[in-house]
Design an enzyme around this catalytic site. Structure first.
Site, PDB file in Angstrom:
ATOM      1  N   GLY A 105       0.810  -1.217   0.000  1.00  0.00           N
ATOM      2  CA  GLY A 105       0.000   0.000   0.000  1.00  0.00           C
ATOM      3  C   GLY A 105       0.839   1.261   0.000  1.00  0.00           C
ATOM      4  N   ASP A 106       1.974   1.225   0.671  1.00  0.00           N
ATOM      5  CA  ASP A 106       2.887   2.361   0.671  1.00  0.00           C
ATOM      6  C   ASP A 106       3.357   2.660  -0.749  1.00  0.00           C
ATOM      7  OD1 ASP A 106       4.752   4.335   1.844  1.00  0.00           O
ATOM      8  OD2 ASP A 106       6.285   2.888   1.246  1.00  0.00           O
ATOM      9  N   ALA A 107       3.718   1.620  -1.485  1.00  0.00           N
ATOM     10  CA  ALA A 107       4.181   1.807  -2.867  1.00  0.00           C
ATOM     11  C   ALA A 107       3.063   2.340  -3.761  1.00  0.00           C
ATOM     12  CB  ALA A 107       4.719   0.487  -3.415  1.00  0.00           C
ATOM     13  N   THR A 150       2.406   6.029  -2.737  1.00  0.00           N
ATOM     14  CA  THR A 150       3.514   6.886  -3.154  1.00  0.00           C
ATOM     15  C   THR A 150       3.490   7.138  -4.651  1.00  0.00           C
ATOM     16  OG1 THR A 150       4.876   6.159  -1.296  1.00  0.00           O
ATOM     17  CG2 THR A 150       6.032   7.122  -3.183  1.00  0.00           C
TER      18      THR A 150
END
Length: 118
Positions: free
Chosen positions: A14-16, A19
């Site tokens: 989810g971070d990727a 971002t």
């Protein structure tokens, strides 16, 4: 993709996703030097900002369950510029983003991603 990811694996994914969305949004909406563009993106991707976005969302029962499990997971990592509460909520936000992507809930995913850049 394997839908049986742990909450931390989901947060990692989810971070990727978040971002990449923020960087594309920033490139489309700002004409800034790279260092200034990076500041905009860093603010939108910060644990504090993600925590604030999550706290403003109305979640379905399924989403709330994903958030609860990810928020309560034990992690050895901490954010550099956030307290533990914000870090846990940011982890939960990122896990929710991954869950929506993995399960093909693209309309809801886009809705949340758009909210995250306001």
């Amino acid at each position: 993709m394997n839908k049986n990811l742990s909450p931390l694996e989901m947060a990692y994914l989810g971070d990727a996703i978040h971002t990449m969305f923020v960087r594309e949004w920033a490139l489309e909406n700002y004409n800034l030097p790279m260092n200034e563009l990076n500041k905009v993106c860093s603010e939108k991707c910060s644990a504090v900002h993600q925590s604030q976005v999550l706290s403003g969302l109305s979640l379905t029962d399924e989403e709330a369950d994903i958030v609860r499990r990810a928020r309560n997971v034990k992690s050895k990592h901490t954010a550099k510029n956030a307290d533990v509460k914000d870090y846990k909520f940011a982890t939960a936000f990122e896990a929710l983003v991954a869950h929506l992507k993995i399960t093909g809930q693209n309309e809801r995913l886009n809705e949340i991603l758009e909210i995250s850049v306001k």
